[in-house]
Design a protein around this motif. Sequence first.
Motif, PDB file in Angstrom:
ATOM      1  N   HIS A 249       3.199  -2.577  12.459  1.00 29.20           N
ATOM      2  CA  HIS A 249       3.179  -3.944  12.982  1.00 29.20           C
ATOM      3  C   HIS A 249       2.658  -4.887  11.899  1.00 29.20           C
ATOM      4  O   HIS A 249       1.491  -5.291  11.905  1.00 29.20           O
ATOM      5  CB  HIS A 249       2.326  -4.018  14.237  1.00 29.20           C
ATOM      6  N   ASP A 250       3.528  -5.212  10.966  1.00 33.17           N
ATOM      7  CA  ASP A 250       3.153  -6.094   9.861  1.00 33.17           C
ATOM      8  C   ASP A 250       3.126  -7.534  10.365  1.00 33.17           C
ATOM      9  O   ASP A 250       4.133  -8.053  10.859  1.00 33.17           O
ATOM     10  CB  ASP A 250       4.155  -5.946   8.717  1.00 33.17           C
ATOM     11  N   THR A 251       1.973  -8.176  10.249  1.00 34.19           N
ATOM     12  CA  THR A 251       1.836  -9.542  10.760  1.00 34.19           C
ATOM     13  C   THR A 251       2.266 -10.601   9.754  1.00 34.19           C
ATOM     14  O   THR A 251       2.528 -11.741  10.141  1.00 34.19           O
ATOM     15  CB  THR A 251       0.373  -9.813  11.153  1.00 34.19           C
ATOM     16  N   TRP A 255       3.696 -14.491  10.540  1.00 37.40           N
ATOM     17  CA  TRP A 255       2.886 -15.667  10.221  1.00 37.40           C
ATOM     18  C   TRP A 255       3.583 -16.565   9.207  1.00 37.40           C
ATOM     19  O   TRP A 255       3.449 -17.801   9.267  1.00 37.40           O
ATOM     20  CB  TRP A 255       1.519 -15.237   9.700  1.00 37.40           C
ATOM     21  N   PRO A 462       3.589 -14.435  16.314  1.00 39.17           N
ATOM     22  CA  PRO A 462       2.644 -13.797  15.374  1.00 39.17           C
ATOM     23  C   PRO A 462       1.394 -13.271  16.065  1.00 39.17           C
ATOM     24  O   PRO A 462       0.837 -12.256  15.631  1.00 39.17           O
ATOM     25  CB  PRO A 462       2.316 -14.919  14.380  1.00 39.17           C
ATOM     26  N   HIS A 465       2.239  -9.867  17.358  1.00 36.86           N
ATOM     27  CA  HIS A 465       2.220  -8.891  16.264  1.00 36.86           C
ATOM     28  C   HIS A 465       0.786  -8.578  15.840  1.00 36.86           C
ATOM     29  O   HIS A 465       0.458  -7.424  15.542  1.00 36.86           O
ATOM     30  CB  HIS A 465       3.016  -9.428  15.069  1.00 36.86           C
ATOM     31  N   TRP A 466      -0.061  -9.603  15.810  1.00 36.11           N
ATOM     32  CA  TRP A 466      -1.456  -9.389  15.415  1.00 36.11           C
ATOM     33  C   TRP A 466      -2.168  -8.487  16.422  1.00 36.11           C
ATOM     34  O   TRP A 466      -2.941  -7.603  16.031  1.00 36.11           O
ATOM     35  CB  TRP A 466      -2.164 -10.734  15.321  1.00 36.11           C
ATOM     36  N   HIS A 469      -0.948  -5.007  15.855  1.00 35.86           N
ATOM     37  CA  HIS A 469      -1.515  -4.531  14.591  1.00 35.86           C
ATOM     38  C   HIS A 469      -2.974  -4.124  14.787  1.00 35.86           C
ATOM     39  O   HIS A 469      -3.409  -3.050  14.334  1.00 35.86           O
ATOM     40  CB  HIS A 469      -1.402  -5.634  13.539  1.00 35.86           C
TER      41      HIS A 469
END
Length: 487
Positions: A249-251, A255, A462, A465-466, A469
Amino acid sequence: MSSVPIAPPPAWVTCPKCATQVPCYEPARSKCFGCFNCRTLFEANPATPTNKGRIIKGFRKENVTGPSLPLGITGALGSYYCRITGYQVRTEQQDRIAEWREYQLRPAEPIVGGDSIDFPLQLAEYQGHWLLIKQARSHPVTKGNHSFQGKEWTSQSTGNTYQLWHRYQPVIRDAQGEFDWNIIEDERLKVQEFTCPPYLLSSEQAPKANSVWYQAEYLEPDQVATAFGVNANTLPSRVGTGAAQPNPHDTAPAWRLFGVAALLLSLLAGWLAITRPSATTTETFTIPAVPAAPAPGAGLLTAPPTVDTLGRAVVPAAGAATPSAPAAATPAASTGYSQMLVSKSIVLTHSSAVDITFTALDLTNHWVEITANLVNEETGRGYEVTRSLEYYEGVEDGESWSEGNRSANVVISGLPPGRYHLNIYPSPEAGTSDTMLLVLLEQHSSFVSNFLIILVLMSAVPLWHWMRHSSFETSRWENSDFAPASD
């Protein structure tokens, strides 16, 4: 099973306990062997197979299930073409439940000029998570045989920051195949592991010896299966999160996209502010005091002012009689009605919203109710709103207190272009003094709120995703005694 045929070994050694023939692919290097039949670890010399070997240790057969990758199989891991020659099951002295497997990898074909610095490689598997281990080229440096005591280290060559993950001493539970050292001696090692996904940096230090550093890289199960030509379903299933498993889960992309969208939205807002100028008007009115209600039957009071079809006050002609009304029907007696106030006109050049702010500047320890009607002077259509202002303050037990608000705000949106003014009907609390009322009308104010709403909605992606992550990292560090402190 593997689709790659396993080549016959060049030599064999005999188990000194059960006389089983154990294959040897590296007769020039190997000196320690694990019997797959009786689970005995022994020393032997492949050059003299008739000599009886020396038993080092026996393992409990019922504790192990055997390797997932067969000994002798060859595979290509990146630039390494290697063969699995040895297999171990390890645990920790302090935690006998945790158990992982290590496979020794040797060159599948002779290397001109001898082994590269990376061999022997190790392939480790814990709960379905795989690591390819080789000697580290970049690692912490300590004086003499002192161990590294830090909890974090940054590589100057790569910029990677490694965080302390685990410290332990290993215990060997099972061994099969061949090894070029006595693996039982590894039980004297003190091991430290530092994680920086997809890498794991580890040090092994024997008593009174310098630390030896290794770097591991995370491999997906499919990579291992493809490298050795086995069915991925035959490999152990993954459980939990691996120490060096990359966070899927690349933020950063989310962003970055949010930043670009916010920038474009800001440019749009600026362009609209320049090309569609807003109108603003500010006025201050005095709300006359309303005396306390007279006693019942005290007489007649003047009726509320008359307004025309556009909502404007009609002033009686000089000498004209002023209509009267019974006291019971007078707003002053029932609601504290004061008088109608009329604002300056504001011109809307395009369809928009108007933000109206009422502020009673000297409102203290009483209230005033404001009923207002925004009137389109061309069509006569009105938009009525009501707001109550109240503010109280005092001192109790030596401490000051206050409650309420001297200001109130309302937004009327979807207004067509045209000329507008505001009819204001203030109703102050009876028996109070005059009140100063500040009225502010602003066009376009709703765009600011729309802008903020759009930003909040866009930030949901985002933020999602954060959250995923962060949840993944929390799952990773649940298995460590050195989890970083939460911010």
